[in-house]
Write an enzyme that holds these catalytic residues in place. Structure first.
Site, PDB file in Angstrom:
ATOM      1  N   TYR A 103      -5.355   1.857 -15.063  1.00 51.11           N
ATOM      2  CA  TYR A 103      -5.375   0.414 -14.854  1.00 51.11           C
ATOM      3  C   TYR A 103      -6.443   0.138 -13.797  1.00 51.11           C
ATOM      4  CZ  TYR A 103      -3.150  -4.199 -14.342  1.00 51.11           C
ATOM      5  OH  TYR A 103      -2.911  -5.539 -14.304  1.00 51.11           O
ATOM      6  N   ARG A 156     -14.032 -11.968 -20.415  1.00 51.52           N
ATOM      7  CA  ARG A 156     -14.008 -11.961 -18.936  1.00 51.52           C
ATOM      8  C   ARG A 156     -13.131 -10.784 -18.516  1.00 51.52           C
ATOM      9  NH1 ARG A 156     -10.304 -11.181 -15.836  1.00 51.52           N
ATOM     10  NH2 ARG A 156      -9.049 -13.054 -15.680  1.00 51.52           N
ATOM     11  N   LYS A 174      -2.989  -2.151 -20.043  1.00 49.80           N
ATOM     12  CA  LYS A 174      -1.852  -3.058 -19.804  1.00 49.80           C
ATOM     13  C   LYS A 174      -0.633  -2.552 -20.572  1.00 49.80           C
ATOM     14  CE  LYS A 174      -3.898  -6.587 -17.502  1.00 49.80           C
ATOM     15  NZ  LYS A 174      -3.432  -7.362 -16.362  1.00 49.80           N
ATOM     16  N   GLU A 245      -5.148 -11.751 -22.790  1.00 47.73           N
ATOM     17  CA  GLU A 245      -5.645 -11.095 -21.573  1.00 47.73           C
ATOM     18  C   GLU A 245      -7.156 -11.212 -21.466  1.00 47.73           C
ATOM     19  OE1 GLU A 245      -3.330  -9.443 -19.419  1.00 47.73           O
ATOM     20  OE2 GLU A 245      -5.062  -9.666 -18.111  1.00 47.73           O
ATOM     21  N   ASP A 246      -7.618 -11.594 -20.320  1.00 48.65           N
ATOM     22  CA  ASP A 246      -9.041 -11.593 -19.987  1.00 48.65           C
ATOM     23  C   ASP A 246      -9.907 -12.369 -20.980  1.00 48.65           C
ATOM     24  OD1 ASP A 246      -8.134 -10.218 -17.830  1.00 48.65           O
ATOM     25  OD2 ASP A 246      -9.394  -8.457 -18.075  1.00 48.65           O
ATOM     26  N   ASP A 268      -1.605 -13.861 -19.564  1.00 45.23           N
ATOM     27  CA  ASP A 268      -1.301 -13.092 -18.365  1.00 45.23           C
ATOM     28  C   ASP A 268      -2.112 -13.559 -17.165  1.00 45.23           C
ATOM     29  OD1 ASP A 268      -0.202 -10.946 -16.884  1.00 45.23           O
ATOM     30  OD2 ASP A 268      -1.989  -9.751 -17.277  1.00 45.23           O
ATOM     31  N   ASP A 269      -3.387 -13.855 -17.378  1.00 44.41           N
ATOM     32  CA  ASP A 269      -4.238 -14.234 -16.245  1.00 44.41           C
ATOM     33  C   ASP A 269      -3.829 -15.583 -15.675  1.00 44.41           C
ATOM     34  OD1 ASP A 269      -6.215 -11.980 -16.330  1.00 44.41           O
ATOM     35  OD2 ASP A 269      -6.346 -12.733 -18.377  1.00 44.41           O
ATOM     36  N   ASN A 420     -10.418  -8.377  -9.038  1.00 42.98           N
ATOM     37  CA  ASN A 420     -10.544  -6.988  -9.499  1.00 42.98           C
ATOM     38  C   ASN A 420     -11.890  -6.758 -10.153  1.00 42.98           C
ATOM     39  OD1 ASN A 420      -7.756  -6.323  -8.915  1.00 42.98           O
ATOM     40  ND2 ASN A 420      -7.234  -7.625 -10.638  1.00 42.98           N
TER      41      ASN A 420
END
Ligand SMILES: NC(=O)C1=CN([C@@H]2O[C@H](COP(=O)(O)OP(=O)(O)OC[C@H]3O[C@@H](n4cnc5c(N)ncnc54)[C@H](O)[C@@H]3O)[C@@H](O)[C@H]2O)C=CC1
Ligand SMILES: CC(=O)C(=O)O
Ligand SMILES: [Mg+2]
Length: 512
Positions: A103, A156, A174, A245-246, A268-269, A420
């Site tokens: 991760y 992203r 994840k 995600e992302d 999630d973000d 991150n």
């Protein structure tokens, strides 16, 4: 029930036990002669793997950090490809050491180099070229049942920008956390890459790039691909949960609105990050010896008005409104900055998602602030209790900003550098304690070591990462059979999490 036999079993990481197959199973499954004769027990295999991992650590001492962590990722990935039972056992038992490899931060490096690191496929890939085919493609996945899907379009990836198809590393990492922290059946997880092209010129020019070599689809063309994927998934697995995600901000918000009432999904973000950040913000209130309800008296500066920063603000403002019983004043404690500085109602072309958090000039002029005020000005004038970064810009909380936090109105100010991977963190833990003082509450999105303050004291580092929440969101949804995932569920999770003071991802399963 295993229908495979012989070499097919040895090449299937779901069922393979390597040299661990006992003789009776070797006979029954047609494996006799396909393995060296000696049976090595699961425990011996476990020890052997850990020993080779430790000798790798020893042999790579002194080499650049990236080289070492990629080598660690490779050895874990090879085990993942070979023997999932052993892989998840070592992962679960050593989650603290291995989470930074599978991760953040290492997964970021893996995504950046994914086309070169690629050996075996994992998960599914739906590309712009598959339009009209997805309903049949989804049946190519070998598992009968899928519970948890993590989906990205690679636009992203962490704070690393558009990595196109290489972003598949994120759903894989994840979902490993889902298995390790929430006990989700690894045969029922599915990482998915929606490859709609990339705007990353370097990747488009890379001969080894594994994705579709075209600019990203936009507008209706883009949405029609996501629509088709969602229809296909929920046709085959009506009870699945899809974690987005992302995705770059515009699609993160748009797809959340588009699907949240129709399908069992969350972003999630936007939502997972918000839940974890709110738990941290409420924790910071308690760390100052205040009551939870005093949350509304805090001054909180949020740096970054993207999917994550706005997600945090949305949930925090909802919490403040509920606690104070006053939704009119709930945005007051929050100051939002983006790349153009403090966001106010004077901002031209303001993003509608950021507009509710834009300050009225009348509220900030007394502080000597204006539209677009810089971070250092805002910190000096506001003297915030909390400084929270979700900007993706490494080092933006520089020495002067951190020193200004010494003048915070709180005796124990909180600094959350949540971006991150590590190089994108707004500051390091060492710098935070050095410049902002020993009394701070510090948390970061990617892990840092605790800081030796040199006087027998230790500066404790917490990790503020949505990994503490999403495994629980998925598991709670799965167990409850919830049809959709609401903001209320996430708020409850966040408050539970806070009151139980849990900082171990393995406990996130308990949160709902
Ligand atoms: N710790 C965690 O659990 C999570 C961390 N993140 C991290 O948050 C970061 C941002 O993610 P998103 O919001 O999705 O990205 P985004 O691209 O949607 O938003 C970034 C925001 O930062 C702002 N920004 C850029 N430069 C800035 C500067 N110099 N000063 C102030 N603001 C600046 C931009 O204007 C934009 O509003 C990423 O690094 C990501 O890894 C995201 C989700 C969860
Ligand atoms: C942690 C996470 O989801 C991110 O950095 O995007
Ligand atoms: Mg993310």
């Amino acid at each position: 029930m295993v229908h495979k036999r012989g070499a097919d079993i040895l090449h299937d990481p779901w069922f393979n036990k390597d040299t661990g197959f006992p003789l009776t199973e070797r006979d029954r499954l047609g494996l006799r002669g396909l393995l060296p004769p000696r049976v090595i027990s699961f425990e011996q295999q476990y020890t052997r793997f850990m020993e080779s991992y430790q000798s790798l650590e020893k042999n790579t001492k002194g080499q650049p950090e990236g080289v070492v962590s990629l080598a660690k990722w490779r050895i874990l990935n090879r085990l993942h490809d070979r023997n999932e039972t052993l892989y998840y056992r070592v992962l679960i038992d050593n989650i603290k050491d291995f989470a930074p490899i599978i991760y953040t931060p290492t997964v970021g490096l893996v995504c950046q180099n994914y086309s070169g690191l690629f050996r075996r496929p994992r998960g599914m890939y739906f590309s712009a070229k598959d339009k009209g085919e997805m309903m049949s493609m989804i049946y190519n996945w070998p598992a009968q049942q899928v519970d948890m899907i993590v989906l990205t379009d690679g636009s992203r990836i962490l704070g690393l920008g558009d990595l196109g198809v290489q972003g598949i590393g994120i759903p894989i990492g994840k979902l490993d956390m889902y298995v390790a922290a929430a006990g989700i059946n690894p045969q029922r997880i599915l990482p998915v890459m929606l490859d709609v092209g990339t705007n990353n010129q370097k990747l488009l020019e890379d001969q080894l790039y594994l994705g579709v070599r075209q600019p990203r689809l936009e507008g209706e063309e883009y949405l029609s691909i996501v629509d088709e994927f969602m229809e296909a998934v929920f046709t085959r697995w009506p009870k699945a949960i899809v974690q987005f995600e992302d995705f770059q901000m515009k699609w993160a918000f748009e797809t959340l609105q588009r699907y949240r009432k129709r399908f069992c999904m969350f972003n999630d973000d936007v939502q997972g990050t918000a839940g974890v950040a709110l738990a941290g913000l409420l924790g910071a209130v308690r760390a100052q010896g205040w009551q939870l309800a005093d949350f509304v008296k805090q001054k909180i500066v949020v740096v970054g008005a993207g999917s994550a920063g706005l997600g945090v603000l949305n949930m925090s403002v909802q919490a403040a409104a509920r606690m104070s019983g006053n939704s009119e004043t709930a945005t007051k404690p929050f100051f939002l900055l983006d790349k153009d500085g403090l966001v106010t109602k004077e901002r031209k072309h303001i993003d509608p998602a950021a507009a509710p958090f834009a300050k009225n000039l009348s509220d900030i002029e007394g502080l000597g602030l204006r539209e677009g005020a810089s971070l250092i000005e805002v910190v000096k004038k506001v003297k915030p209790h909390v400084l929270l970064g979700l900007s993706g810009v490494g080092g933006i909380f520089h020495e002067e900003v951190l020193k200004a936090m010494r003048e915070s109105d709180s005796p124990k100010p909180a600094i959350f550098a949540m971006s991150n991977p590590t190089m994108n963190a707004e500051c390091t833990a060492t710098d935070a304690f050095k410049h902002a003082g020993e009394n701070i509450v510090f948390a970061s999105g990617s892990p840092f070591e605790n800081v030796d303050l040199g006087n027998g004291k230790v500066g404790h580092v917490n990790q503020a990462n949505n990994m503490y929440l999403f495994p629980g969101i998925g598991l709670g949804t799965l167990l409850s059979g919830a049809r959709i995932i609401t903001d209320g569920m996430l708020q409850a999770a966040s408050e539970w999490y806070n009151t139980h003071n849990v900082f171990d991802p393995c406990f996130s399963v308990l949160f709902m």
